[in-house]
Design an enzyme around this catalytic site. Structure first.
Site, short mmCIF file in Angstrom:
data_model
loop_
_atom_site.label_atom_id
_atom_site.label_comp_id
_atom_site.label_asym_id
_atom_site.label_seq_id
_atom_site.Cartn_x
_atom_site.Cartn_y
_atom_site.Cartn_z
N SER A 91 0.81 -1.22 0.00
CA SER A 91 0.00 0.00 0.00
C SER A 91 0.84 1.27 0.00
O SER A 91 1.61 1.50 -0.92
CB SER A 91 -0.95 -0.04 1.19
OG SER A 91 -1.82 1.05 1.16
N ASP A 233 -5.84 1.97 -3.74
CA ASP A 233 -7.14 1.80 -3.08
C ASP A 233 -7.52 3.12 -2.41
O ASP A 233 -8.66 3.37 -2.11
CB ASP A 233 -7.16 0.62 -2.09
CG ASP A 233 -6.11 0.72 -1.00
OD1 ASP A 233 -5.14 1.51 -1.14
OD2 ASP A 233 -6.25 -0.01 0.01
MG MG Z 1 -3.39 1.29 -0.22
#
Ligand code: MG
Length: 434
Positions: A91, A233
């Site tokens: 991430s 995301d």
């Molecule tokens: Mg992420």
């Protein structure tokens, strides 16, 4: 053995997250699922971890489809056609980190029970290797990004805005510039070539890391700026004046449009501003523990219309329970087509917030929280799912042990006199710490 955190397995590559561990995760998962889809972010270490996972999965007899370098929401969306999805990503963490996150077909990340099952099976070596003729097949799917884009284009209208896009050299570079261009926007890209060294900026899309984007929006006279984290995301934004839009503000703006006047439920973590609830008047605000996984679980449990985490995770359950920074980017552009982002921000109520922390040894945290709860309870409605949040007449206070440091954090927000509320809470915390 604790391998999974709230964001899956994550750690420094070849120290905490090794090919051996990835192989075992693959063997355990492959012993339980017949089909899997796997993707990875641009990290230098991601192909190595991916290969180890694929070896484990196929050795256990699971057929694997590789979708290559994609964003996490693209992988989570692709997972709908398989028994599970596997994403190799850390991430927003820096280059030396890598991680493994597992997905259900509905776009929901593996929950704690599913993660514990995997941990236990690794510890007990509870997996099976198949004979030569049953080894899983490996295929490639080149269409995962196109499918994800088409799904979003079916839901979001065109706009002709000028957008500066900062993908932070992350996986968002593979999709968001192309999607927004196909939606009619004029795109100016910054850091939109995938590079696992993250040469341009720290992958976390926060105010301090987006100074270039803020300047570029003003310099190019753009309508807005959009930024992703390493696996996209998450999505954050900059208004046309070059000002960073806070997570609470984006949460409220998306909430207004997703609810569309309906009085549905909106799920947010305990530390979200009460501004969101006041702005979405009539909507039921449901609070969860801090972390996008808990928000997603909350949305699923109560059938909410929408939910989000102010760090940049926006969840639209009509498409997936996975936070989708790409859909969020397209949706924000559609919203800003009607009204400038700075004007939307000006409609939001503004309340004062005060944050602080006091030292507390880790081993004393549980005992401290018990004492603090007893003192805070008479003051107002208490929510103790993640720290202790007390709803007061004119605001709220949250006392929460830090997950990473030997500290207790205090947050207060109020319509007036935030200092008074904060000082009262701090006094109680000091007493309880004695
Ligand atoms: Mg992420």
């Amino acid at each position: 053995m604790k391998l999974f955190g709230s964001s899956g397995i994550r750690g420094i590559v070849n120290k905490e997250v090794t090919p051996e561990l990835a192989l075992q995760v693959g063997l355990v998962l492959g012993s339980r699922k017949k089909t899997a889809v796997i993707g990875r972010d641009p990290r230098v270490s991601a192909p190595m971890i991916e290969h180890a996972l694929v070896a484990g999965l196929t050795a256990a007899g699971c057929d694997v489809t590789k979708v290559g370098m994609v964003t996490t929401p693209t992988l989570a969306y692709a997972a709908r056609k398989y028994e599970c999805g596997v994403m190799v990503t850390a991430s927003h963490n820096p280059s030396e980190y890598v991680g493994i996150k597992l997905w259900n077909p509905d776009g929901m990340a593996f929950d704690s029970a599913q993660q514990e099952e995997i941990e236990e099976a690794i510890e007990k070596e509870n997996f099976s290797r198949v004979t030569w003729d049953l080894i899983g097949k490996i295929t490639e799917d080149q269409n995962a990004i196109r499918d994800h884009m088409d799904m979003i284009k079916g839901l979001v209208g065109n706009s002709k805005l000028r957008v500066v896009l900062d993908c932070g050299c992350g996986a968002g570079s593979t999709i968001t510039p192309y999607l927004l261009q196909e939606l009619g926007c004029q795109i100016i890209t910054l850091n939109s070539q995938p590079d696992g060294h993250f040469p341009a900026r720290n992958p976390e899309p926060n105010d301090q890391n987006l100074s270039l984007l803020k300047k570029a929006v003003v310099a190019f006279e753009a309508d807005l700026g959009i930024a992703h984290d390493g696996d996209a995301d998450r999505m954050m934004a900059v208004d046309e004046k070059g000002d960073f839009v806070s997570g609470d503000e984006l949460l409220a703006i998306f909430g207004r449009f997703e609810c569309g006047g309906e009085k549905g439920a909106v799920v947010v973590p305990v530390d979200t501003s009460m501004m969101v609830g006041d702005y979405l008047e009539g909507s039921k605000i449901i609070r969860t523990r801090v972390g996008d996984v808990y928000v997603a679980e909350g949305i699923k449990q109560c059938g909410a219309i929408y939910g989000g985490e102010p760090s940049g995770s926006w969840i639209f359950p009509k498409i997936s329970y996975c936070p989708d920074g790409i859909y969020a980017a397209a949706k924000l552009v559609e919203i800003v087509r009607e009204k400038k982002l700075s004007e939307l921000r000006a409609e939001l109520p503004v309340y004062a917030t005060k944050r602080g922390a006091l030292p507390c040894p880790n081993e004393k945290k549980a005992e401290f929280m018990e004492k603090a709860k007893a003192t805070l309870e008479p003051l107002g409605t208490v929510l103790d799912i993640d720290g202790i949040r007390v709803e007061l007449e004119n605001g709220w206070v949250l006392v929460r042990p830090s997950g990473t440091e030997a500290k207790v954090r205090i947050t207060a927000e109020a319509r007036e006199n935030v200092d008074g509320i904060y000082e009262m809470a701090e006094k109680i915390v000091r007493e309880a710490l004695k």
